[in-house]
Every structure is written in C-alpha cells, then in structure tokens.
Design a protein around this motif. Structure first.
Motif, mmCIF file in Angstrom:
data_model
loop_
_atom_site.group_PDB
_atom_site.id
_atom_site.type_symbol
_atom_site.label_atom_id
_atom_site.label_comp_id
_atom_site.label_asym_id
_atom_site.label_seq_id
_atom_site.Cartn_x
_atom_site.Cartn_y
_atom_site.Cartn_z
ATOM 1 N N GLY A 155 44.955 38.797 31.625
ATOM 2 C CA GLY A 155 45.690 40.024 31.929
ATOM 3 C C GLY A 155 46.832 39.783 32.893
ATOM 4 O O GLY A 155 47.131 38.647 33.260
ATOM 5 N N PRO A 156 47.481 40.865 33.319
ATOM 6 C CA PRO A 156 48.595 40.734 34.254
ATOM 7 C C PRO A 156 48.159 40.033 35.539
ATOM 8 O O PRO A 156 47.031 40.218 36.005
ATOM 9 C CB PRO A 156 48.985 42.180 34.557
ATOM 10 N N LYS A 157 49.061 39.227 36.083
ATOM 11 C CA LYS A 157 48.760 38.499 37.316
ATOM 12 C C LYS A 157 48.582 39.488 38.468
ATOM 13 O O LYS A 157 49.384 40.398 38.661
ATOM 14 C CB LYS A 157 49.870 37.514 37.646
ATOM 15 N N ILE A 158 47.510 39.277 39.218
ATOM 16 C CA ILE A 158 47.245 40.084 40.404
ATOM 17 C C ILE A 158 47.819 39.337 41.597
ATOM 18 O O ILE A 158 47.484 38.168 41.835
ATOM 19 C CB ILE A 158 45.726 40.293 40.599
ATOM 20 N N ASP A 159 48.708 39.994 42.332
ATOM 21 C CA ASP A 159 49.241 39.391 43.544
ATOM 22 C C ASP A 159 48.132 39.279 44.581
ATOM 23 O O ASP A 159 47.241 40.132 44.656
ATOM 24 C CB ASP A 159 50.391 40.222 44.118
ATOM 25 N N VAL A 160 48.179 38.220 45.390
ATOM 26 C CA VAL A 160 47.200 38.006 46.447
ATOM 27 C C VAL A 160 47.914 38.012 47.788
ATOM 28 O O VAL A 160 48.908 37.306 47.969
ATOM 29 C CB VAL A 160 46.438 36.668 46.254
ATOM 30 N N ALA A 161 47.399 38.815 48.701
ATOM 31 C CA ALA A 161 47.942 38.881 50.059
ATOM 32 C C ALA A 161 46.939 38.271 51.027
ATOM 33 O O ALA A 161 45.728 38.414 50.858
ATOM 34 C CB ALA A 161 48.203 40.337 50.445
#
Length: 179
Positions: A155-161
């Motif tokens: 799926g769409p890339k999940i940004d990581v903070a």
C-alpha cells in the motif's frame, strides 16, 4: 493533520494520576473513524508512546506487560505490536498517513535502567554508556520501523517520524542511532 497518541495498556478512565493517558487502540480507532467521517481527507498521525502512560524525556517506562522481557524479546514485541496495531487501523479503514515511533526520545525509550545521561563521572564512562544506549535505541526504532513497513505492505508508503525533543545528550555527536 490529527495527532492520535497511543498507549499500550492505559487506564480507561481519566484521573488526576494519569492526566488523560487513556488512548487505547480501540479508543484511537474509534476516534480516527469519527475524524474521517467528518473530514474524509483528514490526515492522521499515530503517535506510539510505547508505554502505558505518558512518555517524555523524564519518563520512558516500559509497559507493565513488557517489564520482564529481554532486550531481544523487547525488539520483537515492539515490531509485532507496531505491525498488529497498524493492521487493526488498516482493517478499520483508517490507516494513518504518518506514524511517530516513540515520544520525546532524546533520553532513550523503553528504559531498562536509566535514561541516556547528560553527564557522567568521566568522558569515557559517559561515552561508553551513551554509545551502548544509543545503539539500543536505534535497534528499538528499527524494530518499530520494520513493523510499520510490514503493516504497510504494498500500500501507500507511511511516513515515519522520530520525535526528538532536544539534542541527543551524548559525549560525542559522531555516535549514530543506526537507523
């Protein structure tokens, strides 16, 4: 972007002792569904506290259920917990757009003993301790990120903070987290 804080096994009622640290997985999924129902284009950030209560520079307490885990078990549990939590959000139709792994982690997270020290009795003692603890922190962050990527799938890339509230307190700035 709506920031949803998530605690591993929080108390379920607001008290003066928990200062509102009541956001469980079920609570946050229901809240995310309400947000999306009223604002379908709203962006969600899920803040993994990796604690049963508030995590901040002075408090990075392991969840009670994780207290006796070895470091290797803790790494595995962080990855699995992160992955399974995100899969539950995905199944509920509210996959976060961004994930924050840990909260205010300049002094480490999921403390085994003590935070990464700002000062030690000698440069060498501080450097050795801080290097070891930063390596452990990097390992835990990598485990969390692996959980994010496993849940994300194709799926769409999940940004990581990564929430570092201030400069990481070490004797040298050449030490890396390995992430």
């Amino acid at each position: 972007m709506f920031r949803l804080r998530l605690f591993v096994n929080p108390q379920t009622n607001y008290t003066n002792q928990n200062f509102g640290a009541i956001q469980s997985q079920a609570y946050d999924i229901a809240l995310a569904q309400q947000i999306k129902a009223h604002a379908p284009n709203a962006k969600l950030l899920l803040d993994f506290q990796y604690s049963d209560t508030w995590a901040d520079p002075g408090h990075q307490t392991k969840p009670a259920a994780w207290a006796s885990l070895t470091f290797a078990q803790l790494q595995s549990t962080v990855q699995t917990y992160t992955q399974n939590t995100l899969l539950a959000f995905k199944d509920a139709g509210v996959m976060p757009d961004m994930v924050q792994v840990g909260n205010e982690i300049s002094s480490g997270m999921l403390w085994e003993r003590l935070p990464i020290p700002p000062v030690a009795s000698s440069y060498s003692a501080q450097h050795n301790y801080a290097t070891h603890e930063l390596a452990n922190l990097g390992s835990l962050l990598n485990s969390a990120i692996q959980g994010v990527r496993a849940a994300q799938g194709a799926g769409p890339k999940i940004d990581v903070a990564i929430h570092i509230d201030q400069e990481i307190r070490t004797a040298t700035h050449s030490t890396t987290l390995g992430i």
